[in-house]
Design a protein around this motif. Structure first.
Motif, PDB file in Angstrom:
ATOM      1  N   LEU A 131       0.789  -1.229   0.000  1.00 22.16           N
ATOM      2  CA  LEU A 131       0.000   0.000   0.000  1.00 22.16           C
ATOM      3  C   LEU A 131       0.826   1.287   0.000  1.00 22.16           C
ATOM      4  CD1 LEU A 131      -3.041  -0.847   2.285  1.00 22.16           C
ATOM      5  CD2 LEU A 131      -2.977  -0.597  -0.188  1.00 22.16           C
ATOM      6  N   ALA A 132       1.619   1.493   1.044  1.00 20.93           N
ATOM      7  CA  ALA A 132       2.394   2.728   1.127  1.00 20.93           C
ATOM      8  C   ALA A 132       3.424   2.800   0.005  1.00 20.93           C
ATOM      9  CB  ALA A 132       3.081   2.832   2.493  1.00 20.93           C
ATOM     10  N   GLY A 133       4.026   1.650  -0.322  1.00 21.20           N
ATOM     11  CA  GLY A 133       5.029   1.620  -1.383  1.00 21.20           C
ATOM     12  C   GLY A 133       4.464   2.053  -2.726  1.00 21.20           C
ATOM     13  N   SER A 134       3.210   1.672  -3.005  1.00 22.23           N
ATOM     14  CA  SER A 134       2.596   2.066  -4.272  1.00 22.23           C
ATOM     15  C   SER A 134       2.394   3.570  -4.341  1.00 22.23           C
ATOM     16  CB  SER A 134       1.255   1.348  -4.451  1.00 22.23           C
ATOM     17  OG  SER A 134       0.335   1.753  -3.454  1.00 22.23           O
ATOM     18  N   LEU A 135       2.135   4.203  -3.193  1.00 21.43           N
ATOM     19  CA  LEU A 135       1.975   5.657  -3.169  1.00 21.43           C
ATOM     20  C   LEU A 135       3.314   6.357  -3.353  1.00 21.43           C
ATOM     21  CD1 LEU A 135      -0.618   6.039  -0.254  1.00 21.43           C
ATOM     22  CD2 LEU A 135      -1.034   5.976  -2.717  1.00 21.43           C
ATOM     23  N   VAL A 136       4.373   5.784  -2.799  1.00 21.72           N
ATOM     24  CA  VAL A 136       5.713   6.343  -2.983  1.00 21.72           C
ATOM     25  C   VAL A 136       6.118   6.231  -4.453  1.00 21.72           C
ATOM     26  CG1 VAL A 136       8.156   6.069  -2.406  1.00 21.72           C
ATOM     27  CG2 VAL A 136       6.423   5.927  -0.615  1.00 21.72           C
ATOM     28  N   ASP A 137       5.729   5.131  -5.087  1.00 24.28           N
ATOM     29  CA  ASP A 137       6.018   4.971  -6.520  1.00 24.28           C
ATOM     30  C   ASP A 137       5.356   6.061  -7.355  1.00 24.28           C
ATOM     31  OD1 ASP A 137       7.583   2.769  -6.085  1.00 24.28           O
ATOM     32  OD2 ASP A 137       5.977   1.318  -6.504  1.00 24.28           O
ATOM     33  N   LEU A 138       4.224   6.595  -6.856  1.00 27.63           N
ATOM     34  CA  LEU A 138       3.532   7.668  -7.567  1.00 27.63           C
ATOM     35  C   LEU A 138       4.196   9.021  -7.362  1.00 27.63           C
ATOM     36  CD1 LEU A 138      -0.201   6.702  -6.828  1.00 27.63           C
ATOM     37  CD2 LEU A 138       1.030   6.434  -8.979  1.00 27.63           C
ATOM     38  N   TRP A 143       6.679   9.398   4.263  1.00 29.40           N
ATOM     39  CA  TRP A 143       5.766   9.687   5.365  1.00 29.40           C
ATOM     40  C   TRP A 143       4.373  10.049   4.851  1.00 29.40           C
ATOM     41  CZ3 TRP A 143       3.499  14.453   5.562  1.00 29.40           C
ATOM     42  CH2 TRP A 143       4.114  15.489   4.840  1.00 29.40           C
ATOM     43  N   GLN A 144       4.296  10.608   3.642  1.00 31.95           N
ATOM     44  CA  GLN A 144       2.992  10.918   3.058  1.00 31.95           C
ATOM     45  C   GLN A 144       2.219   9.642   2.730  1.00 31.95           C
ATOM     46  OE1 GLN A 144       4.365  13.350  -0.222  1.00 31.95           O
ATOM     47  NE2 GLN A 144       3.854  15.263   0.841  1.00 31.95           N
ATOM     48  N   GLY A 145       2.948   8.652   2.205  1.00 32.95           N
ATOM     49  CA  GLY A 145       2.307   7.382   1.892  1.00 32.95           C
ATOM     50  C   GLY A 145       1.738   6.712   3.124  1.00 32.95           C
ATOM     51  N   ILE A 146       2.533   6.675   4.194  1.00 29.97           N
ATOM     52  CA  ILE A 146       2.067   6.051   5.438  1.00 29.97           C
ATOM     53  C   ILE A 146       0.936   6.860   6.057  1.00 29.97           C
ATOM     54  CG2 ILE A 146       2.745   5.437   7.789  1.00 29.97           C
ATOM     55  CD1 ILE A 146       5.532   4.819   6.703  1.00 29.97           C
ATOM     56  N   ALA A 147       1.032   8.185   5.987  1.00 32.19           N
ATOM     57  CA  ALA A 147      -0.009   9.044   6.563  1.00 32.19           C
ATOM     58  C   ALA A 147      -1.358   8.822   5.893  1.00 32.19           C
ATOM     59  CB  ALA A 147       0.400  10.514   6.436  1.00 32.19           C
ATOM     60  N   ILE A 148      -1.356   8.680   4.562  1.00 31.83           N
ATOM     61  CA  ILE A 148      -2.618   8.457   3.851  1.00 31.83           C
ATOM     62  C   ILE A 148      -3.232   7.121   4.262  1.00 31.83           C
ATOM     63  CG2 ILE A 148      -3.579   7.927   1.567  1.00 31.83           C
ATOM     64  CD1 ILE A 148      -1.833  10.112   0.423  1.00 31.83           C
ATOM     65  N   VAL A 149      -2.407   6.091   4.427  1.00 31.30           N
ATOM     66  CA  VAL A 149      -2.913   4.780   4.861  1.00 31.30           C
ATOM     67  C   VAL A 149      -3.555   4.895   6.243  1.00 31.30           C
ATOM     68  CG1 VAL A 149      -2.247   2.441   5.531  1.00 31.30           C
ATOM     69  CG2 VAL A 149      -1.277   3.460   3.466  1.00 31.30           C
ATOM     70  N   VAL A 150      -2.903   5.593   7.164  1.00 32.53           N
ATOM     71  CA  VAL A 150      -3.421   5.726   8.532  1.00 32.53           C
ATOM     72  C   VAL A 150      -4.707   6.546   8.534  1.00 32.53           C
ATOM     73  CG1 VAL A 150      -2.961   6.657  10.826  1.00 32.53           C
ATOM     74  CG2 VAL A 150      -1.155   5.440   9.597  1.00 32.53           C
ATOM     75  N   ALA A 315      -9.067   4.862  -2.428  1.00 34.74           N
ATOM     76  CA  ALA A 315      -8.591   3.497  -2.682  1.00 34.74           C
ATOM     77  C   ALA A 315      -8.250   2.786  -1.382  1.00 34.74           C
ATOM     78  CB  ALA A 315      -7.371   3.534  -3.598  1.00 34.74           C
ATOM     79  N   ASN A 316      -7.616   3.495  -0.453  1.00 34.31           N
ATOM     80  CA  ASN A 316      -7.241   2.879   0.821  1.00 34.31           C
ATOM     81  C   ASN A 316      -8.445   2.643   1.726  1.00 34.31           C
ATOM     82  OD1 ASN A 316      -4.105   2.609   1.488  1.00 34.31           O
ATOM     83  ND2 ASN A 316      -4.372   4.312   0.066  1.00 34.31           N
TER      84      ASN A 316
END
Length: 579
Positions: A131-138, A143-150, A315-316
């Protein structure tokens, strides 16, 4: 002698046919008898009450709506009395069986830790790892990727707790709760829609588990002729065999029912935590820290970030939106409301921690192997070693099984039981779900277009959102958390939830209106439409939010305009309220 001033609500079409005393068997309880100008003698013999009318005959048949003729003065801790109310009531056989009845006191054995263990088993899995890794790929920062998941899971936590409340309070499953808002027969529509995605993802998750077994097999076996794909099958005999092995292993656990699932989740949780920690420590030591991950800064401008933020958030949210709808299937086994709430609060915490692990380990592979390895199964194969392979098989198998069974078996199985209680039990419903998982041929689905699966999942939030909105609006704003349980199990036209021939047309209309505006965006996303007006793109990017509030709001307005009662007389729980 019972007072003449008390009221009697009796149904006696032939008042003089029977002059014999009427006998009511109610062990160990004292009753008040409400009569209306009928001098009546009441005597008790052991556990029986004998009523002898003097001037008129008291007929033995009671009208369904007059359930309060005899009011037992039971003690507050006499929980078996509430169960006996349902046992005394004769529900329509087409609407119930042992799996659909409200849970008994003995069945309510999920503690707060066991509810939390359920979420640990659900969270720790291959899809969550990405999940977070796919957001970083974008282009987002780590920290933004993890924050969106949380944030997404904090939002999902709200409907999880709200929809879980009636499950614990009344001991009812999602299909039974849906009857109160969609109607006795109309409930099949939301439950089967929920079951559809469950069956598809059951096959996909099972294929992932089988793929793990295949990738971790000795090289000599993987390079044999058995690993060559067959055109008519769509995959190799060896991969298909691994898939079936994993399919059977899961079915053995499902066959034990909810108790088997509870035990699996409870004992798997600490193992999964330990294995995840080992993987994190290994990557930290091999990569010399997490410096490479912390260096992953955002590559997006402010405008680009916010254009991605809401679609990513949607999506999350949709990731667990399916389980949020049928969470009563689990909370009905919780010991109390506190247990179900405490257990579910762990979701955003566990998701945040596990996505951090996934992102940290993935970023460290660049330093360790010289290239990014985002697939944990491939990574474990690269690490090599007999012990690693054994731990990998155990870890990935547990992670996949705990996620797949809880998220993708329980809801479809209960939906099938609700569809035909006389033909399906939880076991047979789970077996059919597993068979449908094979029929979906997940190897073709994943190999042909993996992106379609995720597009479909996000698009499916347009259906999940309206269902959730209608359930919440009906239970909290229309019913005011008061359900008449017996009316959920009857086809009588006078039942509170029979509506129009068993269907609540208001709910059906709100469901359709909630879905329609999202369809253009979905069609564009899968390539059927080349372009659509910008408002439809915005709606699709926020499909879950938009459809939830639109359908829920419309349902409330139409229900109040229709004059639906907001408070259904008195509460009629079969179990004492869970505190």
């Amino acid at each position: 002698m019972v007072s003449n001033s008390l009221n009697l609500c009796l149904h006696h079409p032939h008042p003089y046919n029977d002059l014999s005393p009427q006998i009511f068997t109610k062990p160990k309880n004292i009753y008040y008898l409400r009569t209306s100008s009928i001098p009546t003698t009441l005597t008790t013999t052991s556990s029986k009450i004998i009523i002898s009318p003097k001037n008129k005959v008291v007929h033995s048949l009671f009208h369904r709506r007059c359930n309060n003729i005899l009011s037992p003065m039971a003690s507050s801790d006499d929980q078996s009395h509430f169960i006996s109310q349902f046992d005394d009531f004769q529900p329509d056989p087409s609407l119930t069986n042992d799996d659909l009845k409200p849970t008994t006191t003995d069945q309510r054995n999920f503690s707060g830790w066991e509810m939390a263990s359920l979420w640990i088993g659900l969270v720790v899995g291959v899809p969550s790892y990405y999940l977070a890794g796919s957001l970083v790929d974008l282009g987002m920062a780590w920290w933004q990727g993890i924050a969106i998941v949380v944030i997404a899971n904090l939002i999902t936590l709200v409907p999880l707790i709200l929809i879980g409340q009636p499950g614990t309070k009344y001991g009812i499953s999602f299909p039974i709760l849906a009857r109160s808002s969609f109607g006795i027969k109309g409930a099949h529509i939301p439950t089967l829609l929920r079951a559809l995605v469950g069956c598809g993802w059951y096959g996909i998750e099972t294929w992932i588990g089988g793929e793990a077994i295949f990738l971790l097999l000795p090289k000599v076996i993987k390079e044999s002729s058995l690993s060559l794909p067959l055109s008519w099958l769509g995959t190799s005999p060896l991969e298909f065999t691994c898939f079936i092995i994993f399919w059977i292993a899961q079915l053995a656990i499902v066959w034990k029912g909810m108790d088997g699932i509870r035990e699996l989740e409870k004992y798997s949780a600490p193992i999964l935590i330990a294995l995840t920690s080992c993987l994190l420590i290994w990557s930290y030591v091999k990569a010399g820290g997490f410096g490479h991950m912390f260096d992953l800064s955002s590559r997006l401008s402010s405008l680009q970030f916010w254009s991605l933020f809401f679609p990513s958030l949607t999506a999350n949210i949709s990731f667990w939106a399916t389980l949020a709808i049928n969470i009563p299937d689990f909370t009905r086994y919780a010991k109390s409301q506190n247990d179900q709430i405490i257990g579910q609060v762990g979701l955003p915490i566990f998701m945040g921690l596990f996505t951090f692990v996934g992102l940290a380990v993935t970023s460290s592979t660049t330093v360790i192997f010289g290239h990014v390895i985002s697939n944990p199964i491939t990574l474990l194969g690269e690490i090599g070693g007999f012990l690693t392979i054994i731990l990998a098989i155990i870890g990935i198998s547990l992670a996949t099984i705990t996620t797949n069974i809880a998220a993708n078996v329980v809801a479809p199985a209960n939906a099938l039981v609700n569809l035909s209680p006389s033909k399906f039990t939880f076991r047979s419903g789970a077996l059919l779900t597993a068979l449908l998982g094979i029929a979906f041929q997940p190897w073709r689905l994943l190999k042909s277009s993996e992106s379609f699966v995720y597009t479909w999942l996000v698009g499916y939030s347009a259906i999940l959102g309206p269902i959730m909105g209608i359930l919440l609006a009906d239970y909290y704003l229309i019913q005011r958390m008061n359900l008449r349980i017996k009316d959920l199990y009857t086809l009588s036209p006078s039942g509170a939830y029979y509506y129009k021939s068993g269907y609540n047309l208001v709910a059906m209309f709100a469901l359709v209106i909630g879905i329609l505006p999202v369809i253009p965006g979905f069609l564009q996303n899968v390539g059927i439409l080349s372009s659509i007006p910008k408002p439809f793109t915005i709606i699709y990017n926020n499909a879950w939010f938009f459809s939830l509030f639109l359908a829920g709001g419309l349902y409330c307005i139409l229900s109040f305009l229709k004059g639906k009662k907001k408070n259904q007389q008195h509460i009629d729980p079969l179990l004492p309220n869970a505190s």
